[in-house]
Write an enzyme that holds these catalytic residues in place. Structure first.
Site, PDB file in Angstrom:
ATOM      1  N   SER A  28     -15.065  31.299   3.375  1.00  0.00           N
ATOM      2  CA  SER A  28     -13.762  31.547   3.994  1.00  0.00           C
ATOM      3  C   SER A  28     -13.901  32.382   5.267  1.00  0.00           C
ATOM      4  O   SER A  28     -12.933  32.723   5.902  1.00  0.00           O
ATOM      5  CB  SER A  28     -12.839  32.273   3.001  1.00  0.00           C
ATOM      6  OG  SER A  28     -13.478  33.430   2.482  1.00  0.00           O
ATOM      7  N   ASN A 115     -12.113  41.003  -5.893  1.00  0.00           N
ATOM      8  CA  ASN A 115     -10.743  40.607  -6.239  1.00  0.00           C
ATOM      9  C   ASN A 115      -9.716  41.645  -5.810  1.00  0.00           C
ATOM     10  O   ASN A 115      -8.655  41.302  -5.276  1.00  0.00           O
ATOM     11  CB  ASN A 115     -10.642  40.346  -7.742  1.00  0.00           C
ATOM     12  CG  ASN A 115     -11.511  39.178  -8.168  1.00  0.00           C
ATOM     13  OD1 ASN A 115     -12.008  38.430  -7.314  1.00  0.00           O
ATOM     14  ND2 ASN A 115     -11.705  39.016  -9.467  1.00  0.00           N
ATOM     15  N   THR A 160      32.976  22.408  15.800  1.00  0.00           N
ATOM     16  CA  THR A 160      32.607  22.040  14.432  1.00  0.00           C
ATOM     17  C   THR A 160      32.247  20.558  14.522  1.00  0.00           C
ATOM     18  O   THR A 160      32.831  19.840  15.347  1.00  0.00           O
ATOM     19  CB  THR A 160      33.769  22.224  13.431  1.00  0.00           C
ATOM     20  OG1 THR A 160      34.849  21.380  13.828  1.00  0.00           O
ATOM     21  CG2 THR A 160      34.254  23.672  13.364  1.00  0.00           C
ATOM     22  N   HIS A 161      31.289  20.130  13.763  1.00  0.00           N
ATOM     23  CA  HIS A 161      30.792  18.740  13.864  1.00  0.00           C
ATOM     24  C   HIS A 161      30.312  18.416  15.278  1.00  0.00           C
ATOM     25  O   HIS A 161      30.316  17.254  15.676  1.00  0.00           O
ATOM     26  CB  HIS A 161      31.869  17.718  13.458  1.00  0.00           C
ATOM     27  CG  HIS A 161      32.605  18.063  12.197  1.00  0.00           C
ATOM     28  ND1 HIS A 161      32.229  17.599  10.962  1.00  0.00           N
ATOM     29  CD2 HIS A 161      33.680  18.862  11.984  1.00  0.00           C
ATOM     30  CE1 HIS A 161      33.050  18.084  10.033  1.00  0.00           C
ATOM     31  NE2 HIS A 161      33.939  18.859  10.644  1.00  0.00           N
ATOM     32  N   SER A 282       8.736  17.615  35.075  1.00  0.00           N
ATOM     33  CA  SER A 282       8.128  16.386  34.588  1.00  0.00           C
ATOM     34  C   SER A 282       7.072  15.954  35.590  1.00  0.00           C
ATOM     35  O   SER A 282       7.231  16.127  36.792  1.00  0.00           O
ATOM     36  CB  SER A 282       9.201  15.315  34.439  1.00  0.00           C
ATOM     37  OG  SER A 282       8.609  14.030  34.496  1.00  0.00           O
ATOM     38  N   LYS A 288      13.570  16.571  37.049  1.00  0.00           N
ATOM     39  CA  LYS A 288      13.713  17.115  35.695  1.00  0.00           C
ATOM     40  C   LYS A 288      13.284  18.569  35.568  1.00  0.00           C
ATOM     41  O   LYS A 288      12.355  19.027  36.212  1.00  0.00           O
ATOM     42  CB  LYS A 288      12.852  16.292  34.722  1.00  0.00           C
ATOM     43  CG  LYS A 288      13.341  14.872  34.576  1.00  0.00           C
ATOM     44  CD  LYS A 288      14.079  14.652  33.296  1.00  0.00           C
ATOM     45  CE  LYS A 288      13.148  14.734  32.110  1.00  0.00           C
ATOM     46  NZ  LYS A 288      13.830  14.307  30.894  1.00  0.00           N
ATOM     47  N   ASN A 290      12.684  20.658  32.040  1.00  0.00           N
ATOM     48  CA  ASN A 290      12.759  20.473  30.592  1.00  0.00           C
ATOM     49  C   ASN A 290      12.737  21.808  29.852  1.00  0.00           C
ATOM     50  O   ASN A 290      11.996  22.702  30.220  1.00  0.00           O
ATOM     51  CB  ASN A 290      11.595  19.606  30.116  1.00  0.00           C
ATOM     52  CG  ASN A 290      11.652  18.206  30.693  1.00  0.00           C
ATOM     53  OD1 ASN A 290      12.746  17.670  30.903  1.00  0.00           O
ATOM     54  ND2 ASN A 290      10.503  17.634  30.987  1.00  0.00           N
ATOM     55  N   GLU A 295      12.428  23.767  22.891  1.00  0.00           N
ATOM     56  CA  GLU A 295      12.017  22.677  21.990  1.00  0.00           C
ATOM     57  C   GLU A 295      10.904  23.127  21.046  1.00  0.00           C
ATOM     58  O   GLU A 295      10.880  22.748  19.867  1.00  0.00           O
ATOM     59  CB  GLU A 295      11.555  21.464  22.814  1.00  0.00           C
ATOM     60  CG  GLU A 295      12.705  20.814  23.561  1.00  0.00           C
ATOM     61  CD  GLU A 295      12.228  19.761  24.555  1.00  0.00           C
ATOM     62  OE1 GLU A 295      12.953  19.501  25.505  1.00  0.00           O
ATOM     63  OE2 GLU A 295      11.131  19.221  24.384  1.00  0.00           O
ATOM     64  N   GLN A 327      -7.982  31.783  -2.550  1.00  0.00           N
ATOM     65  CA  GLN A 327      -8.567  31.901  -1.218  1.00  0.00           C
ATOM     66  C   GLN A 327      -7.793  31.030  -0.224  1.00  0.00           C
ATOM     67  O   GLN A 327      -7.841  31.259   0.985  1.00  0.00           O
ATOM     68  CB  GLN A 327     -10.037  31.468  -1.273  1.00  0.00           C
ATOM     69  CG  GLN A 327     -10.757  31.526   0.047  1.00  0.00           C
ATOM     70  CD  GLN A 327     -12.264  31.430  -0.149  1.00  0.00           C
ATOM     71  OE1 GLN A 327     -12.891  32.361  -0.614  1.00  0.00           O
ATOM     72  NE2 GLN A 327     -12.841  30.293   0.188  1.00  0.00           N
ATOM     73  N   LYS A 330      -4.590  32.153   2.819  1.00  0.00           N
ATOM     74  CA  LYS A 330      -4.609  32.896   4.083  1.00  0.00           C
ATOM     75  C   LYS A 330      -4.275  32.116   5.340  1.00  0.00           C
ATOM     76  O   LYS A 330      -3.495  32.590   6.176  1.00  0.00           O
ATOM     77  CB  LYS A 330      -5.980  33.547   4.270  1.00  0.00           C
ATOM     78  CG  LYS A 330      -6.259  34.615   3.241  1.00  0.00           C
ATOM     79  CD  LYS A 330      -7.654  35.173   3.378  1.00  0.00           C
ATOM     80  CE  LYS A 330      -8.055  35.866   2.089  1.00  0.00           C
ATOM     81  NZ  LYS A 330      -8.160  34.926   0.944  1.00  0.00           N
TER      82      LYS A 330
HETATM   83  N1  ARG Z   1     -12.953  35.115  -0.348  1.00  0.00           N
HETATM   84  C1  ARG Z   1     -12.249  35.382  -1.543  1.00  0.00           C
HETATM   85  C2  ARG Z   1     -10.742  35.146  -1.362  1.00  0.00           C
HETATM   86  O1  ARG Z   1     -10.315  35.006  -0.284  1.00  0.00           O
HETATM   87  C3  ARG Z   1     -12.481  36.797  -1.951  1.00  0.00           C
HETATM   88  C4  ARG Z   1     -12.399  37.041  -3.426  1.00  0.00           C
HETATM   89  C5  ARG Z   1     -13.504  36.382  -4.116  1.00  0.00           C
HETATM   90  N2  ARG Z   1     -13.573  36.784  -5.486  1.00  0.00           N
HETATM   91  C6  ARG Z   1     -14.311  36.108  -6.350  1.00  0.00           C
HETATM   92  N3  ARG Z   1     -14.357  36.522  -7.543  1.00  0.00           N
HETATM   93  N4  ARG Z   1     -14.895  35.000  -6.002  1.00  0.00           N
HETATM   94  O2  ARG Z   1      -9.994  35.070  -2.313  1.00  0.00           O
END
Ligand code: ARG
Length: 466
Positions: A28, A115, A160-161, A282, A288, A290, A295, A327, A330
């Site tokens: 990751s 963890n 409205t509408h 444009s 134009k 824009n 948007e 994981q 993120k």
């Molecule tokens: N890279 C992991 C995550 O984003 C970190 C935690 C990993 N823990 C484990 N027991 N493999 O969740």
């Protein structure tokens, strides 16, 4: 690329290293390196506490802190070699720490697990993001309040509408968005207060036998208090889901304003002249201009709503406690943080820069018999008709005005009298757009005086909350 050696951190049990695909799906680091600052802060707080509690030696603690600061500098200066072999930001930092300070690095992970480490890093990141959104919302609200003040008296059609309904003031229209943004702000503050608890020290899932001080690390990292349940601490991602829910709602609000800006800036409406800063030309059509920024703000809910559904789906049905599924929490959150920040900044800039075309707005405000309700109300008030009958009489006046192709205010008195003899010349006072908006003084109504007192209310309230 297949690594031959087994993983340095957990390789004791494994004969050979992960295959390339395993490394690719498992790593990751490509995205969680964004958490390096939080990871270093969390580790420093943890190490300081371990020293304080006599769990590791003071010299080791000092070396760890120094090494972590060296790593921060290396990363900031782009000299750090992030490696997929070390999976994630936590192990990249720890592996580098071992290179820098030797065996003492191995003591940092005492009474801790990845963890709770990832849980505290991500919480710190999302907590900061709430703060950034709050600042962005405050700037957006300030821009809206300034526009509302400049246009407390400016009339435009209310819809409205998307059909002309009744005249309103543009200041009142701006204040509608202030209400939305202020609710978004309160959602941020509310969620940030709820998530302001530190999971560090939950360890892998069950807590630890070491005599750690979780109140100490929580305070050190700026949290109100430690989380109360170790199992929940490592498996909770509610705070990120709440961020995304808030972000989805805020982005939806911004997209509505963006859509109005797109409509208002068409030559057919001509209510607003966009600044060059927030539009583009444009490549083929020289005439134009824009509304690209508008948007794109209108489009941002695509990815932000996607992030919300994505994380809800990742978390759904996961048994306690940590699973590697988490994981996948993120990337979309990072993307939503950046997308919302951009959408807020662009919206604030557009609101500040937009030049309202007051005459075109006033002209449009009178179209579509927008004061028909005022005529009906007058018949009730001055001529004593029941509202339903007044509605009927007004409908006939509108039909005649349509036939003569004039506004209601241009219908001659004898024509109005032919519809209902109880109408007299005083009625013309309510048929103008200006009179219509001035009359709407009910609490929350569009009258210019109301707009001014609402602006004062918001300025006082925001100053009080700050
Ligand atoms: N890279 C992991 C995550 O984003 C970190 C935690 C990993 N823990 C484990 N027991 N493999 O969740």
């Amino acid at each position: 690329m297949t690594t031959k050696s087994s993983n340095e951190m957990w390789g004791g049990r494994f004969a050979s290293g992960p295959a390339a695909i395993m490394e690719e799906i498992n790593a990751s680091i490509d995205f969680d390196k964004r958490l390096y600052g939080e990871d270093i802060d969390g580790s420093k707080a943890h190490a300081a506490m371990l020293v304080e509690r006599g769990i590791i030696a003071a010299e080791d603690g000092a070396r760890i802190a120094e090494g972590l600061e060296t790593i921060r500098t290396e990363i900031l200066e782009g000299r750090f070699a992030f490696s997929r072999r070390h999976e994630d930001i936590h192990m990249n930092v720890e592996a580098r720490l071992a290179e820098l300070i030797g065996p003492a690095a191995g003591r940092l992970h005492t009474a801790r697990s990845r963890n709770d480490q990832v849980a505290v890093d991500f919480r710190l990141h999302v907590k900061a993001a709430f703060g950034q959104v709050e600042a962005g919302l405050l700037a957006f609200i300030a821009a809206l309040l300034d526009k509302a003040e400049a246009h407390a008296e400016t009339v435009m059609p209310g819809f409205t509408h998307l059909q002309v309904a009744q005249p309103v003031t543009f200041g009142h229209h701006c204040l509608a968005y202030v209400e939305m943004a202020a609710r978004d702000l309160s959602r941020c503050r509310d969620a940030r207060t709820r998530m302001d608890e530190c999971p560090l020290g939950a360890a892998a899932l069950a807590g630890t036998g070491f005599p750690i001080d979780r109140h100490r690390t929580a305070a050190d990292l700026g949290f109100r208090e430690p989380t109360r349940n170790s199992l929940d601490s490592v498996s909770d991602r509610d705070y990120a889901i709440e961020f995304l829910a808030m972000a989805s709602i805020a982005a939806m609000h911004l997209s509505r304003l963006a859509e109005e800006i797109v409509i208002w800036s068409t030559p057919q409406f001509g209510f607003v002249k966009l600044s060059d800063a927030f539009s583009t030309g444009s490549s083929i059509m020289p005439q134009k201009k824009n509304p690209d920024a508008a948007e794109l703000v209108r489009a941002k809910p695509g990815r932000i709503n996607g992030a919300l559904v994505s994380l809800l789906t990742v978390m759904k049905g996961l048994p306690l406690t940590y699973s590697k599924d988490m994981q996948e929490d993120k990337e979309q959150v990072f993307d939503a943080i950046d997308s919302l920040a951009l959408a807020l900044a662009a919206s604030t800039g557009m609101v500040r820069d937009m030049e309202m075309q007051v005459e075109a707005m006033a002209r449009a405000a009178g179209h579509g018999f927008s004061t028909a309700t005022d005529l009906a109300d007058w018949l009730v008030r001055e001529a004593g008709l029941p509202f339903r009958e007044a509605h009927h009489v007004t409908g006939r006046a509108v039909a005649l005005a349509e036939e003569y192709q004039v506004g209601l205010e241009a219908l001659p008195l004898d024509v109005l009298k032919s519809i209902d003899a109880r109408i007299d010349e005083r009625v013309y006072a309510v048929l103008s757009v200006e009179a219509s908006v001035r009359s709407r003084r009910s609490f929350g109504g569009t009258a210019p005086d109301n707009v001014r007192s609402q602006i004062a209310y918001w300025r006082a309230r925001l100053a009080e909350d700050a």
